[in-house]
Write an enzyme that holds these catalytic residues in place. Structure first.
Site, PDB file in Angstrom:
ATOM      1  NE  ARG A 114      -0.518  -0.030   4.947  1.00 26.53           N
ATOM      2  CZ  ARG A 114      -1.119  -0.066   6.123  1.00 26.53           C
ATOM      3  NH1 ARG A 114      -2.425   0.030   6.203  1.00 26.53           N
ATOM      4  NH2 ARG A 114      -0.434  -0.178   7.236  1.00 26.53           N
ATOM      5  CG  ASN A 152      -4.975   4.164   6.630  1.00 20.34           C
ATOM      6  OD1 ASN A 152      -5.867   4.229   7.475  1.00 20.34           O
ATOM      7  ND2 ASN A 152      -3.850   3.495   6.828  1.00 20.34           N
ATOM      8  CD  GLU A 153      -1.367   4.585   9.990  1.00 16.59           C
ATOM      9  OE1 GLU A 153      -0.603   3.820   9.380  1.00 16.59           O
ATOM     10  OE2 GLU A 153      -1.611   4.476  11.203  1.00 16.59           O
ATOM     11  CD  GLU A 317      -5.555   2.388  12.111  1.00 16.09           C
ATOM     12  OE1 GLU A 317      -4.509   1.781  12.401  1.00 16.09           O
ATOM     13  OE2 GLU A 317      -5.841   2.717  10.949  1.00 16.09           O
ATOM     14  CD  GLU A 366      -2.063  -4.473   8.554  1.00 17.13           C
ATOM     15  OE1 GLU A 366      -1.192  -3.597   8.637  1.00 17.13           O
ATOM     16  OE2 GLU A 366      -3.277  -4.260   8.780  1.00 17.13           O
TER      17      GLU A 366
END
Ligand code: GAL
Length: 685
Positions: A114, A152-153, A317, A366
């Site tokens: 990603r 995301n992040e 999170e 993950e």
């Protein structure tokens, strides 16, 4: 910098990260119902699911998430919807390889993980804008949606981008910053090693060079550029979403990573900042002796940084289980730690705590990042802890929206943060001093904030703090120096460490006595300086009969004004023994300290003692070093939160009558906190 002070959430709420695309649809409803039973009111979804809404270019399908959102609405679950730009699909990267990020030597990072894109590809910006427009237009008015997460992040995985689009955008960034090649050559000191540019086409993002000698001024501008690129990419999306979201819905992004001005990102693009908190990393990366960095308690330092961006933030999170991708192992949270870490977030200002993730993935990278539920989907102790946390959160709801109170501030600014990423001298000093400062403040129960300096920072923002520490503010500007001087003149106390004022905005060393632009304020100067090498003995300074280590670096100081008083002198088997190491200068109603070393636990605690700052809430309670405290205030009401990070029980002594919010009873005197236990008290005033 204008910082939003009000909370986005009216009360503290719990959530979880859910991936409907990872599970058979028959699980959706039981999952949501089970979440609700356990006090989870919100799920975040969709942040990696581009293919589910655009399976091929320009073909949009909404059924999958419509079906999920219908269910969420039926059962009464709130939703935070993510834009999927962290994971461009294979059809996209295959057709438009220019969207991919590249290694420094130009090799493209291919599909298969990603965050493989770059922020500056016009094609990627165009395709991202289209998907966000479609998602906003289609889902924006869904009643169950309460917020949107962008991407995301940002800057997780990598903060370095070397694609062709990045070079083109970097040139534009530099043209705007400097106007001419002549100015660029000056700012980059390009005459050194014959690097002068005669055409913009010769200017690149840093490339593979021999050794590690790439021009440091180019690096500094490159990090500023990465920050701008990140913010621009985020704003592209937030501007689109704003057209579609319902009044009251928020826009956020998650995580907190480097090479980006998170404060400006938040101001320009977001309604609220959300962080991802994984304190268990301490047990993977922490020091093996388990005592030097405070392990999971160190996450309070990250939360302190998050609070500076957004005083009432969310945790998108929150670690629920053992962490680990394929290839990383970590212990499972011990009984009580999941609750402790959630309470750590809440103590520092989180009004939303969302656990990563609902159930552990059975496939993918993950499979070892454990969720609340394990693969077997059976009840477990994490779920029991979640239930307890829910009851707890309900019991302590009155603290929602209260402000964290800190009398001590750690000063930072992004020019210095970025320069410390580039300059190993700077970076080493900052890392050592900030760690020690944090640890010393924690151990003496001195709550601390991070305070970011901007060109527009007001004096009022600084005056909230009795003491401000600027450990190694190498880059100093006139306006910041003026602001700091006014703070001191009007009664503030400023402490600066070695190499403060050493550089200008371009990262050039100033041709003036250090601390440069602050020298007239500190009335001190640096005669010479040295690292304390690995083979050298630590160098102590003598202060009021105490011998205190002065860290990694020593400046030999001179008092250079009538009001400057030498407080401590170096004392060791070194050529500068007897020379000043710490100088205090009274200026107006306040004072400034110039310390020639890097901060150590001993020097910080001696300074805090000297200033009467250690245990500033000592009149409330006596707390052992093993526990952290947070004091929160809302109007007349004041709260004390105590967190025990250890396995061993800890005894605290409440010196004033308080209400234990969990048990709704009055308490005073001795209380014992069990393993990983936390307490929340309302102080009876
Ligand atoms: C975060 C990320 C999540 C997941 C989690 C566990 O950094 O946002 O998508 O990867 O870590 O690794």
């Amino acid at each position: 910098m204008e910082i939003k002070q009000k909370s986005t959430w009216e009360k503290v709420e719990l959530g979880t990260c859910y991936y409907p695309e990872h599970w058979d649809k028959s699980l959706w409803e039981p999952d949501l119902l089970r979440m609700l039973e356990h006090g989870i009111t919100t799920v975040r979804i969709a942040e990696f699911a581009w293919n589910l809404t655009e399976p091929e270019e320009g073909v949009y399908t909404f059924d999958f998430f419509d079906e999920f959102l219908d269910l969420a609405e039926r059962v009464g679950m709130k939703v935070i919807f993510g834009t999927p730009t962290a994971t461009p699909p294979a059809w996209l990267t295959e057709k438009y390889p220019e969207v991919l990020n590249a290694r420094r030597d130009g090799v493209l990072y291919r599909h298969g993980t990603r965050r493989h894109y770059n922020y500056n590809s016009k094609k990627y910006q165009e395709l991202s804008a289209k998907i966000v427009e479609q998602l906003g237009a289609h889902y924006g008015k869904r009643p169950c949606i309460v917020g949107w997460q962008i991407d995301n992040e940002f800057n997780c995985e990598t903060q370095q981008f070397y694609s062709e689009s990045d070079t083109i955008a970097f040139r534009e960034f530099l043209q705007e910053r400097y106007g001419s090649l002549e100015e660029l050559n000056r700012a980059w000191g390009a005459v050194f090693w014959n690097q002068s540019y005669t055409d913009w086409a010769q200017v690149y993002v840093p490339r593979t060079t021999y050794g590690d000698g790439t021009n440091p001024h180019q690096w500094l501008d490159y990090i500023r550029f990465v920050s701008e690129s990140t913010i621009r990419f985020c704003k592209l999306q937030s501007d689109i979403l704003r057209k579609y979201i319902k009044p009251g819905d928020f826009i956020t992004t998650n995580g907190m990573f480097g090479s980006v001005d998170n404060h400006r990102l938040t101001r320009d693009c977001l309604d609220v900042y959300t962080y991802d908190s994984y304190p268990n990393f301490a047990y993977v990366w922490g020091d093996p002796k388990h005592n030097n960095t405070l392990l999971d308690r160190k996450w309070s330092r990250h939360l302190m940084e998050v609070r500076s961006v957004c005083p009432h933030f969310g945790i998108m999170e929150q670690q629920a289980g053992a962490g680990g991708s394929v290839g990383m192992d970590a212990p499972a949270p011990k009984p009580g730690q999941m609750m402790l870490w959630a309470m750590q977030s809440i103590a520092h200002g989180a009004d939303y705590v969302s656990f990563f993730r609902w159930r552990t993935a059975t496939f993918g990278t993950e499979i070892y990042w454990h969720g609340l539920l394990d693969y077997d989907n059976l009840p477990n102790r994490k779920m029991d802890e979640l239930k307890k946390l829910h009851a707890r959160v309900e019991a302590i709801q009155e603290i929602a929206g209260s402000d964290y109170v800190a009398p001590l501030g750690l000063l930072k600014d992004y020019d210095n943060v970025f320069d410390s990423q580039v300059d190993a001298w700077h970076g080493k000093l900052v890392s050592a001093s900030e760690t020690e400062l944090f640890v010393a403040a924690q151990l003496s129960h001195t709550p601390m904030d991070t305070v970011y300096l901007y060109e527009g920072t007001s004096l009022e923002e600084l005056k909230k703090y009795r003491v401000l520490v600027l450990p190694h503010g190498e880059i100093m500007t006139e306006s910041k120096a003026r602001l700091l001087e006014n703070y001191v003149r009007q009664g503030g106390c400023l402490i600066v460490g070695a190499r403060t004022g050493q550089k200008d905005i371009d990262g050039h060393c100033v041709m003036a006595p250090v601390p440069g632009l602050l020298a007239s304020l500190t009335q001190s100067s640096v005669k010479e300086f040295t690292w304390i090498g690995p083979g050298d003995d630590p160098v102590p300074m003598e202060w009021n009969g105490r011998s205190l280590e002065t860290g990694l670096f020593n400046e030999v100081l001179t008092a250079a004004g009538e009001d400057a008083k030498v407080l401590a002198r170096y004392n060791g088997d070194i050529w500068y023994t007897g020379e000043p190491a710490l100088i205090e200068t009274k200026v107006g109603d306040g004072k400034v300290f110039h310390f020639g070393g890097t901060f150590t636990r001993g020097t910080v605690s001696a300074l805090l003692d000297y200033l009467g700052m250690a245990e500033p809430f000592g009149e409330l309670a006596q707390i052992p070093a093993e526990c952290e405290i947070a004091v929160r205030r809302k109007g007349e009401k004041e709260y004390l939160i105590v967190l025990n990070y250890g396995k061993k029980p800890q005894e605290i002594f409440l010196k004033q009558p308080m209400v234990d919010l969990d048990n709704r009873c009055d308490v005073e005197g001795t209380v014992v906190l069990g393993s990983y236990e936390t307490k929340v008290y309302r102080i009876k005033g």
